[in-house]
Design an enzyme around this catalytic site. Structure first.
Site, PDB file in Angstrom:
ATOM      1  N   HIS A  53      10.852   7.853  79.827  1.00 32.04           N
ATOM      2  CA  HIS A  53       9.666   8.653  79.525  1.00 32.04           C
ATOM      3  C   HIS A  53       9.841   9.324  78.176  1.00 32.04           C
ATOM      4  O   HIS A  53      10.853   9.130  77.520  1.00 32.04           O
ATOM      5  CB  HIS A  53       9.407   9.649  80.645  1.00 32.04           C
ATOM      6  CG  HIS A  53       9.029   8.943  81.916  1.00 32.04           C
ATOM      7  ND1 HIS A  53       7.764   8.475  82.157  1.00 32.04           N
ATOM      8  CD2 HIS A  53       9.777   8.571  82.978  1.00 32.04           C
ATOM      9  CE1 HIS A  53       7.746   7.861  83.327  1.00 32.04           C
ATOM     10  NE2 HIS A  53       8.967   7.896  83.840  1.00 32.04           N
ATOM     11  N   ALA A  54       8.895  10.128  77.786  1.00 26.94           N
ATOM     12  CA  ALA A  54       8.743  10.700  76.441  1.00 26.94           C
ATOM     13  C   ALA A  54       9.948  10.656  75.496  1.00 26.94           C
ATOM     14  O   ALA A  54       9.966   9.845  74.577  1.00 26.94           O
ATOM     15  CB  ALA A  54       8.194  12.109  76.545  1.00 26.94           C
TER      16      ALA A  54
END
Length: 85
Positions: A15-16
């Site tokens: 993720h991010a």
């Protein structure tokens, strides 16, 4: 073409922040690089594309590269996913 199956080790999955680091590294290579999860393929040089896979810790991914620097690209990107941060 070179490909390698890896299991995601970082707690936050892909993720991010980890995705941004992965994309930054992928963009350093001229090869066409894809990440595949359960048959769904994503461009490794696009954060949005990569995060759309929803890859979590323990998921298996295939990193596939084709081009002049495919060997080093797959080796480096596999290391990013398989090493805890």
């Amino acid at each position: 073409m070179k490909e390698e199956e890896v299991t995601i080790v970082p707690e936050e999955g892909l993720h991010a922040r980890p995705a941004a680091e992965f994309v930054k590294a992928a963009k350093e290579y001229s090869s066409d690089i894809k990440v595949v999860k359960n048959g769904t393929e994503a461009n490794a040089k696009s954060s949005l594309n990569l995060m759309s896979l929803g890859a979590k810790k323990g998921d298996k991914l295939v990193i596939r590269a084709e081009g002049d620097d495919q060997e080093s690209a797959v080796d480096r990107l596999a290391a990013l996913i398989t090493e805890a941060t």
